[in-house]
Design a protein around this motif. Sequence first.
Motif, PDB file in Angstrom:
ATOM      1  N   GLU A 122      -1.400  41.092  29.531  1.00  0.00           N
ATOM      2  CA  GLU A 122      -1.174  40.372  28.548  1.00  0.00           C
ATOM      3  C   GLU A 122      -0.028  39.491  28.837  1.00  0.00           C
ATOM      4  OE1 GLU A 122      -0.526  42.632  25.116  1.00  0.00           O
ATOM      5  OE2 GLU A 122      -2.721  43.299  24.858  1.00  0.00           O
ATOM      6  N   ALA A 123       0.866  39.799  29.563  1.00  0.00           N
ATOM      7  CA  ALA A 123       2.141  39.129  30.044  1.00  0.00           C
ATOM      8  C   ALA A 123       1.578  38.099  30.654  1.00  0.00           C
ATOM      9  CB  ALA A 123       2.965  39.996  30.630  1.00  0.00           C
ATOM     10  N   VAL A 124       0.776  38.339  31.650  1.00  0.00           N
ATOM     11  CA  VAL A 124       0.500  37.093  32.689  1.00  0.00           C
ATOM     12  C   VAL A 124      -0.356  35.965  31.693  1.00  0.00           C
ATOM     13  CG1 VAL A 124      -1.104  36.388  34.653  1.00  0.00           C
ATOM     14  CG2 VAL A 124       0.432  38.575  34.680  1.00  0.00           C
ATOM     15  N   LEU A 125      -1.202  36.710  30.836  1.00  0.00           N
ATOM     16  CA  LEU A 125      -2.233  35.707  30.078  1.00  0.00           C
ATOM     17  C   LEU A 125      -1.093  34.994  29.062  1.00  0.00           C
ATOM     18  CD1 LEU A 125      -5.255  37.921  28.965  1.00  0.00           C
ATOM     19  CD2 LEU A 125      -5.473  35.599  30.461  1.00  0.00           C
ATOM     20  N   VAL A 126      -0.322  35.288  28.535  1.00  0.00           N
ATOM     21  CA  VAL A 126       0.634  34.675  27.520  1.00  0.00           C
ATOM     22  C   VAL A 126       1.522  33.634  28.239  1.00  0.00           C
ATOM     23  CG1 VAL A 126       2.716  35.104  25.992  1.00  0.00           C
ATOM     24  CG2 VAL A 126       0.731  36.858  25.658  1.00  0.00           C
ATOM     25  N   PHE A 127       2.073  34.221  29.683  1.00  0.00           N
ATOM     26  CA  PHE A 127       2.836  33.145  30.171  1.00  0.00           C
ATOM     27  C   PHE A 127       1.969  32.000  30.521  1.00  0.00           C
ATOM     28  CE2 PHE A 127       3.690  31.409  34.563  1.00  0.00           C
ATOM     29  CZ  PHE A 127       4.924  30.921  34.370  1.00  0.00           C
ATOM     30  N   TRP A 128       0.693  32.050  31.176  1.00  0.00           N
ATOM     31  CA  TRP A 128       0.056  30.699  31.504  1.00  0.00           C
ATOM     32  C   TRP A 128      -0.236  30.047  30.363  1.00  0.00           C
ATOM     33  CZ3 TRP A 128      -0.267  29.006  36.306  1.00  0.00           C
ATOM     34  CH2 TRP A 128      -0.206  29.767  37.142  1.00  0.00           C
ATOM     35  N   HIS A 129      -0.803  30.753  29.265  1.00  0.00           N
ATOM     36  CA  HIS A 129      -1.067  30.070  27.872  1.00  0.00           C
ATOM     37  C   HIS A 129       0.210  29.386  27.567  1.00  0.00           C
ATOM     38  CE1 HIS A 129      -1.502  29.838  23.508  1.00  0.00           C
ATOM     39  NE2 HIS A 129      -2.864  29.387  23.870  1.00  0.00           N
ATOM     40  N   TRP A 130       1.471  29.864  27.536  1.00  0.00           N
ATOM     41  CA  TRP A 130       2.625  29.008  27.231  1.00  0.00           C
ATOM     42  C   TRP A 130       2.882  27.839  28.217  1.00  0.00           C
ATOM     43  CZ3 TRP A 130       6.923  28.655  30.462  1.00  0.00           C
ATOM     44  CH2 TRP A 130       7.956  27.849  30.268  1.00  0.00           C
ATOM     45  N   LEU A 131       2.587  27.906  29.425  1.00  0.00           N
ATOM     46  CA  LEU A 131       2.726  26.971  30.259  1.00  0.00           C
ATOM     47  C   LEU A 131       1.802  25.680  30.127  1.00  0.00           C
ATOM     48  CD1 LEU A 131       4.246  25.935  33.122  1.00  0.00           C
ATOM     49  CD2 LEU A 131       2.421  27.216  34.374  1.00  0.00           C
ATOM     50  N   PHE A 132       0.299  26.006  29.878  1.00  0.00           N
ATOM     51  CA  PHE A 132      -0.446  24.964  29.698  1.00  0.00           C
ATOM     52  C   PHE A 132      -0.221  24.264  28.285  1.00  0.00           C
ATOM     53  CE2 PHE A 132      -3.179  27.692  32.558  1.00  0.00           C
ATOM     54  CZ  PHE A 132      -2.968  26.737  33.708  1.00  0.00           C
ATOM     55  N   SER A 133       0.101  24.921  27.257  1.00  0.00           N
ATOM     56  CA  SER A 133       0.608  24.589  26.071  1.00  0.00           C
ATOM     57  C   SER A 133       1.731  23.709  25.987  1.00  0.00           C
ATOM     58  CB  SER A 133       0.929  25.795  25.074  1.00  0.00           C
ATOM     59  OG  SER A 133      -0.403  26.494  24.898  1.00  0.00           O
ATOM     60  N   ALA A 134       2.696  23.882  27.010  1.00  0.00           N
ATOM     61  CA  ALA A 134       4.082  23.215  27.070  1.00  0.00           C
ATOM     62  C   ALA A 134       3.625  21.834  28.041  1.00  0.00           C
ATOM     63  CB  ALA A 134       5.181  24.008  27.965  1.00  0.00           C
ATOM     64  N   MET A 135       2.436  22.041  28.582  1.00  0.00           N
ATOM     65  CA  MET A 135       2.157  20.571  29.270  1.00  0.00           C
ATOM     66  C   MET A 135       1.313  19.883  28.552  1.00  0.00           C
ATOM     67  SD  MET A 135       0.693  22.640  32.920  1.00  0.00           S
ATOM     68  CE  MET A 135       0.054  21.225  33.373  1.00  0.00           C
ATOM     69  N   GLY A 136       1.000  20.199  27.244  1.00  0.00           N
ATOM     70  CA  GLY A 136       0.273  19.463  26.433  1.00  0.00           C
ATOM     71  C   GLY A 136      -1.071  19.897  25.953  1.00  0.00           C
ATOM     72  N   MET A 137      -1.447  20.954  26.551  1.00  0.00           N
ATOM     73  CA  MET A 137      -2.922  21.294  26.059  1.00  0.00           C
ATOM     74  C   MET A 137      -2.899  21.811  24.832  1.00  0.00           C
ATOM     75  SD  MET A 137      -4.474  22.762  29.658  1.00  0.00           S
ATOM     76  CE  MET A 137      -6.197  22.695  29.084  1.00  0.00           C
ATOM     77  N   PRO A 138      -4.060  21.776  23.961  1.00  0.00           N
ATOM     78  CA  PRO A 138      -3.867  22.563  22.678  1.00  0.00           C
ATOM     79  C   PRO A 138      -4.160  24.140  22.623  1.00  0.00           C
ATOM     80  CG  PRO A 138      -5.825  20.858  22.807  1.00  0.00           C
ATOM     81  CD  PRO A 138      -5.063  21.183  24.153  1.00  0.00           C
ATOM     82  N   PRO A 139      -3.133  24.751  22.179  1.00  0.00           N
ATOM     83  CA  PRO A 139      -2.746  26.130  22.373  1.00  0.00           C
ATOM     84  C   PRO A 139      -4.388  27.060  21.646  1.00  0.00           C
ATOM     85  CG  PRO A 139      -1.095  25.239  21.183  1.00  0.00           C
ATOM     86  CD  PRO A 139      -2.104  24.052  21.133  1.00  0.00           C
ATOM     87  N   ALA A 140      -4.853  26.395  20.956  1.00  0.00           N
ATOM     88  CA  ALA A 140      -5.829  27.137  20.260  1.00  0.00           C
ATOM     89  C   ALA A 140      -7.326  26.713  20.909  1.00  0.00           C
ATOM     90  CB  ALA A 140      -6.064  26.694  18.835  1.00  0.00           C
ATOM     91  N   GLU A 141      -7.264  25.991  21.778  1.00  0.00           N
ATOM     92  CA  GLU A 141      -8.320  25.670  22.445  1.00  0.00           C
ATOM     93  C   GLU A 141      -8.995  26.763  23.629  1.00  0.00           C
ATOM     94  OE1 GLU A 141     -10.642  23.023  22.591  1.00  0.00           O
ATOM     95  OE2 GLU A 141      -9.810  22.037  20.912  1.00  0.00           O
TER      96      GLU A 141
END
Length: 389
Positions: free
Chosen positions: A39-58
Motif C-alpha cells: 500500500e505504501a509503494v502504491l500510494v507513493f507512486w500514485h502521489w508522484l504521478f498525481s503531482a506530475m499532473g495525471m488525474p488522481p482518479a483515472e
Amino acid sequence: MDLFMALAATPSPTPSPAASSGGFDLLGTILWPLKWAVEAVLVFWHWLFSAMGMPPAEGLTWVLSIVGLVIVVRSAMIPLFVRQIKSQRKMMEIAPELRKVQEKYKGKRDQLSREAMSRETMALYKKHGTTPVSSCLPLLVQMPVFFALYSVLNDVAKHAVAGVGGVGLLNAELTQEFYNAKLFGVASLHETLIQAFQTQNTPAIIILITLVVLMIASQFFTQLQIISKNLSPEAKTGQAYQMQKIMMYVLPFAFVFSGVFFPLGVVIYWFVSNLWTMGQQFLVIREMPTPGSDAAKEREERLARKGKAIDASGKVVPMEKYVAEQQRLYEEAERAKAAAPKRQQPVSKQRAKKQAQKSPQQGQTGGSGSGSAGGASASGTSGGSGTAS
C-alpha cells in the motif's frame, strides 16, 4: 498532496472479520507487513504521478502505480537474481560429478543406498556452495508480494463498501478512489474475468483475455530463451533438461486457470513482471552466457569482430593479450608435461618372470655374436694382408 494526507489520516489497522469475531486470521497476520508495504509503494507512486499532473482518479494513474510497484520489487531483488545466476553456474559445473553419484547408486533402491546417495549429493552442494533452491529464490521471494497485492486488491471492494481504508497508507478516500478507477474507463482494477463475464462487460473481458494471453506468451518466451540459447551441450543430455522442456510448455498454461480468478490489477502486475524477467534474461544471456552454450559462442564471435576475447579469468581483453595468455598457458603445460615422470605400464607377475628369464639369454646371445663378428673381422684382415704381400 494525497501522500501526506494519507500519512496524517492513516487509520489503525482494520481488523479482519475473523479477528473481529474473536478468531485468529493467520494468513492476514502473516501478510499484514507486506500489505502495508504494498500500500505504501502504491500510494507513493500514485502521489508522484498525481503531482506530475495525471488525474488522481483515472485508472491509468493507478495502473502506472502498479507498474511502479513492479519496478521497486524487482529492483530490490537484483542481488537475489545475481545470486541465482551464480548458483545456476555452479550447478552446471558440478553436473558431471552429480551424474557420477547417480550412476554409482543406479538401480540400488535400499534405504542405506538412498541415504548414502543423499549424503554424497549434499556434500557436493556444500563443497561448491550451492543448492537447487538458490535458483528459485527470486520467485520464492516475489510470491508473498504477489499474494499481498492480491489481498490488497481483493480487499478494495470490501473496504470501499464499508467506507474504511486498508492496513496502511491506503486510507478510506484513496480506497474509494482506487475502487472507482477504471482502465480506459471500462475495466475496474479489482474486477476478475469471471466477474466480467457475469456482468457481461465485453471491453473488460477483451482486456483481461488479452493480458492473460500476453502473460502466457512472455512466460513461454522467457523459458525458450534459456533452453534454446543458454544451455551447454552437457546440460542438454540430462533428465533435468527434459523436465525443463516439459515445464516450458506446461507451466505457462497454468496461468490460464489462474488468470480467470486474478483481479485485473494482479494480472497487470504479473505481466509487467514477466516483461522485466524477459528483458533481464535477455541481457544476462547476451552478456553472461553459460560457458559452452550457443549464446557463449555468439558472444565470442561478437567480441572477435571487435578485436577482443575472454581470458582465463572471464574478463574481456584485447585479442593480442588473449593470444599471449594462450601461448603462455601452452608453454607452461608443455613444461609440466616434460617434467612429469613417465608412467610405466603395469606388468603381471608371470610376464615379469618371463622377461627376467629372457633378459640373461639375450645378453649371452649378444656376447657370442659379438665374438664371432670380431673373429671374422680379424680373419678377413689377415687374409687381405697376405694377398697384398
